[in-house]
Structures are given as C-alpha cells and as structure tokens.
Design a protein around this motif. Structure first.
Motif, PDB file in Angstrom:
ATOM      1  N   MET A   1       1.278  -1.331  -0.054  1.00 61.90           N
ATOM      2  CA  MET A   1      -0.166  -0.073  -0.104  1.00 61.90           C
ATOM      3  C   MET A   1       0.909   1.061  -0.035  1.00 61.90           C
ATOM      4  O   MET A   1       1.801   1.521   0.564  1.00 61.90           O
ATOM      5  CB  MET A   1      -0.931   0.360   1.461  1.00 61.90           C
ATOM      6  N   SER A   2       0.422   2.295  -0.510  1.00 63.51           N
ATOM      7  CA  SER A   2       1.188   3.109  -1.176  1.00 63.51           C
ATOM      8  C   SER A   2       1.061   4.183   0.317  1.00 63.51           C
ATOM      9  O   SER A   2      -0.256   4.809   1.060  1.00 63.51           O
ATOM     10  CB  SER A   2       1.231   4.082  -1.994  1.00 63.51           C
ATOM     11  N   ARG A   3       1.651   5.433   1.173  1.00 66.86           N
ATOM     12  CA  ARG A   3       1.731   6.096   1.665  1.00 66.86           C
ATOM     13  C   ARG A   3       2.392   7.429   1.729  1.00 66.86           C
ATOM     14  O   ARG A   3       3.345   7.339   0.660  1.00 66.86           O
ATOM     15  CB  ARG A   3       2.360   5.242   3.302  1.00 66.86           C
ATOM     16  N   PHE A   4       1.554   8.302   2.227  1.00 69.74           N
ATOM     17  CA  PHE A   4       2.258   9.747   2.344  1.00 69.74           C
ATOM     18  C   PHE A   4       2.704  10.554   3.426  1.00 69.74           C
ATOM     19  O   PHE A   4       0.904   9.834   4.464  1.00 69.74           O
ATOM     20  CB  PHE A   4       1.273  10.805   1.079  1.00 69.74           C
ATOM     21  N   VAL A   5       3.920  10.794   3.886  1.00 74.81           N
ATOM     22  CA  VAL A   5       4.335  11.452   5.203  1.00 74.81           C
ATOM     23  C   VAL A   5       4.087  13.020   4.976  1.00 74.81           C
ATOM     24  O   VAL A   5       4.788  13.474   4.628  1.00 74.81           O
ATOM     25  CB  VAL A   5       5.351  10.788   5.084  1.00 74.81           C
ATOM     26  N   LEU A   6       3.118  13.347   5.586  1.00 76.28           N
ATOM     27  CA  LEU A   6       3.749  14.539   6.192  1.00 76.28           C
ATOM     28  C   LEU A   6       4.136  15.098   7.392  1.00 76.28           C
ATOM     29  O   LEU A   6       3.068  14.293   8.672  1.00 76.28           O
ATOM     30  CB  LEU A   6       2.300  15.145   6.270  1.00 76.28           C
ATOM     31  N   PRO A   7       5.520  15.031   8.083  1.00 76.45           N
ATOM     32  CA  PRO A   7       5.484  15.831   9.510  1.00 76.45           C
ATOM     33  C   PRO A   7       4.536  17.473   9.488  1.00 76.45           C
ATOM     34  O   PRO A   7       4.739  18.080   9.121  1.00 76.45           O
ATOM     35  CB  PRO A   7       7.192  16.363   8.272  1.00 76.45           C
ATOM     36  N   LEU A   8       4.453  17.735  10.962  1.00 78.98           N
ATOM     37  CA  LEU A   8       4.136  18.506  10.889  1.00 78.98           C
ATOM     38  C   LEU A   8       4.710  18.526  12.927  1.00 78.98           C
ATOM     39  O   LEU A   8       4.907  17.637  13.356  1.00 78.98           O
ATOM     40  CB  LEU A   8       2.351  18.111  11.809  1.00 78.98           C
ATOM     41  N   ARG A   9       4.575  19.945  13.552  1.00 75.28           N
ATOM     42  CA  ARG A   9       4.542  20.237  14.479  1.00 75.28           C
ATOM     43  C   ARG A   9       3.940  21.213  15.762  1.00 75.28           C
ATOM     44  O   ARG A   9       3.397  21.704  14.382  1.00 75.28           O
ATOM     45  CB  ARG A   9       5.682  21.060  14.365  1.00 75.28           C
ATOM     46  N   VAL A  10       3.568  20.623  16.578  1.00 74.73           N
ATOM     47  CA  VAL A  10       2.104  20.897  17.886  1.00 74.73           C
ATOM     48  C   VAL A  10       2.812  22.406  17.894  1.00 74.73           C
ATOM     49  O   VAL A  10       3.562  22.725  18.750  1.00 74.73           O
ATOM     50  CB  VAL A  10       2.376  20.927  18.304  1.00 74.73           C
ATOM     51  N   TYR A  11       1.155  23.550  16.928  1.00 74.67           N
ATOM     52  CA  TYR A  11       2.163  25.002  18.087  1.00 74.67           C
ATOM     53  C   TYR A  11       0.634  24.836  19.835  1.00 74.67           C
ATOM     54  O   TYR A  11       0.202  24.335  19.539  1.00 74.67           O
ATOM     55  CB  TYR A  11       1.985  25.856  16.798  1.00 74.67           C
ATOM     56  N   GLU A  76       3.812  13.030  12.891  1.00 79.98           N
ATOM     57  CA  GLU A  76       4.337  12.715  11.482  1.00 79.98           C
ATOM     58  C   GLU A  76       2.461  11.954  10.699  1.00 79.98           C
ATOM     59  O   GLU A  76       2.354  11.661  11.839  1.00 79.98           O
ATOM     60  CB  GLU A  76       4.829  11.916  10.815  1.00 79.98           C
ATOM     61  N   ILE A  77       1.680  12.437   9.781  1.00 80.46           N
ATOM     62  CA  ILE A  77       0.755  11.841   9.447  1.00 80.46           C
ATOM     63  C   ILE A  77       1.112  11.156   8.187  1.00 80.46           C
ATOM     64  O   ILE A  77       1.085  11.547   7.208  1.00 80.46           O
ATOM     65  CB  ILE A  77      -0.036  12.724   9.122  1.00 80.46           C
ATOM     66  N   ARG A  78       0.762   9.732   8.098  1.00 80.02           N
ATOM     67  CA  ARG A  78       0.600   9.120   7.253  1.00 80.02           C
ATOM     68  C   ARG A  78      -0.398   8.440   6.345  1.00 80.02           C
ATOM     69  O   ARG A  78      -1.693   8.481   7.566  1.00 80.02           O
ATOM     70  CB  ARG A  78       1.066   7.230   7.540  1.00 80.02           C
ATOM     71  N   THR A  79      -0.607   8.805   5.395  1.00 84.68           N
ATOM     72  CA  THR A  79      -1.693   8.659   4.139  1.00 84.68           C
ATOM     73  C   THR A  79      -1.854   7.932   3.211  1.00 84.68           C
ATOM     74  O   THR A  79      -0.723   7.611   2.546  1.00 84.68           O
ATOM     75  CB  THR A  79      -2.543  10.471   3.916  1.00 84.68           C
ATOM     76  N   GLU A  80      -2.772   6.446   4.182  1.00 80.17           N
ATOM     77  CA  GLU A  80      -2.810   6.033   2.773  1.00 80.17           C
ATOM     78  C   GLU A  80      -4.287   5.601   2.210  1.00 80.17           C
ATOM     79  O   GLU A  80      -5.258   5.931   3.550  1.00 80.17           O
ATOM     80  CB  GLU A  80      -2.322   4.555   3.234  1.00 80.17           C
ATOM     81  N   VAL A  81      -4.242   5.134   1.213  1.00 82.99           N
ATOM     82  CA  VAL A  81      -6.490   4.839   0.225  1.00 82.99           C
ATOM     83  C   VAL A  81      -5.406   3.793   0.259  1.00 82.99           C
ATOM     84  O   VAL A  81      -5.587   2.916   0.586  1.00 82.99           O
ATOM     85  CB  VAL A  81      -5.668   5.943  -1.511  1.00 82.99           C
ATOM     86  N   GLN A  82      -7.040   3.610   1.143  1.00 83.85           N
ATOM     87  CA  GLN A  82      -7.691   2.051   1.021  1.00 83.85           C
ATOM     88  C   GLN A  82      -8.589   1.860  -0.393  1.00 83.85           C
ATOM     89  O   GLN A  82      -8.483   0.735  -0.387  1.00 83.85           O
ATOM     90  CB  GLN A  82      -8.826   2.682   2.564  1.00 83.85           C
ATOM     91  N   GLN A  83      -9.536   2.497  -0.671  1.00 83.91           N
ATOM     92  CA  GLN A  83     -10.155   2.512  -1.674  1.00 83.91           C
ATOM     93  C   GLN A  83     -10.519   3.621  -2.211  1.00 83.91           C
ATOM     94  O   GLN A  83     -10.775   4.516  -1.879  1.00 83.91           O
ATOM     95  CB  GLN A  83     -11.485   1.840  -0.717  1.00 83.91           C
ATOM     96  N   ILE A  84     -10.682   3.244  -4.261  1.00 79.33           N
ATOM     97  CA  ILE A  84     -11.117   4.406  -4.459  1.00 79.33           C
ATOM     98  C   ILE A  84     -12.253   3.291  -5.271  1.00 79.33           C
ATOM     99  O   ILE A  84     -12.738   2.507  -6.013  1.00 79.33           O
ATOM    100  CB  ILE A  84     -10.258   4.302  -5.507  1.00 79.33           C
TER     101      ILE A  84
END
Length: 147
Positions: A1-11, A76-84
């Motif tokens: 499964m493909s994954r997109f990872v977005l780094p983020l900081r809590v302010y 980090e937020i990991r985003t995966e597409v489960q179904q299209i």
C-alpha cells in the motif's frame, strides 16, 4: 500500500489549556495531510476546481484517539488510500510522534468528489486517477514543501 507522510509541529494555537492538542485540531491535521497529498500528486485543490471543475467534501469520518499529542511535538501523519470508488476515495490516516511507534490517532475518511459549481456527485477525473496510479507504483511520496 502506498503511503504519503507529512511532518507537522504542534504549536501553542493547536493546544488546550493543558498543552494537549485540542480534539478538533486532529481533523485539521488530517485535512492538511490529504491536501498536501493532492499537491504532491501535482493536483492541488485550487487546480482541481479551476481546471477540472471538481472539489472534495468529507462524506464520512471516523476517528480513534489513542494518546495525546502535546505542545511542540514533532508529528508525522501517514496517509494511505484504502479504496477508490467512482466518485469517492477512502483514506486511512495515522498520526505518530516522529520517530516513535506509538499511534496517537487514526482516522478513516471517505471524501466525495463533487462538481465545484453545483456540489453534485461527480466521477473522479481521469488525471486524478492516473496520478493516484503513478503514486501507488512509487510506494511513497513526500510533500513538495510550502509554495
């Protein structure tokens, strides 16, 4: 499964009086990750509306809070597409502290594709389907950065 990872900081603005991320802000974090995923595919939200006449709306959302994120955490937020489907995409999104295995929150989000003029259901456009196919072949993509 493909994954997109977005780094983020809590302010500070993301937290409540106890320094813990306010529950509604997790939704903003997950939304930001899906938006940056589209941008990394080369199809930012503004371009989809302008050039392809579509927009996305959240049709269903389930979120499971496991552990608190806190002020100044690197996440980090990991985003995966489960179904299209013909006019929707189901995402699984997970939030972790960077470099740690503990799951902080998980969301299952179904977004619907709609016409940007009338907000009626619309099929996913071919350029988006092609971009998702290329992404799935790549296994993981990173954010393009700000701009």
């Amino acid at each position: 499964m493909s994954r997109f990872v977005l780094p983020l900081r809590v302010y500070y603005e993301d937290t409540d009086a106890s320094g813990v991320v306010y529950h509604a802000n997790y939704l903003r974090f997950f939304e930001r990750a899906r938006t940056e995923w589209l941008r990394a595919l080369g199809l930012g939200q503004e371009r989809l509306m302008r050039d392809l006449g579509i927009a996305f709306t959240v049709a269903n959302l389930e979120i499971d809070f496991r552990a608190p994120a806190r002020l100044d955490d690197a996440l980090e937020i990991r985003t995966e597409v489960q179904q299209i489907r013909r006019a929707s995409i189901i995402f699984e999104q997970s939030l972790f502290r960077t470099g740690e295995p503990t799951l902080l929150a998980r969301a299952r989000v179904r977004i619907g594709c709609v016409g940007s003029a009338d907000f009626r259901p619309a099929p996913l456009p071919e350029p988006l389907e092609q971009a998702i196919a290329r992404w799935r072949d790549a296994a993981e993509i990173q954010p393009n950065g700000i701009g």
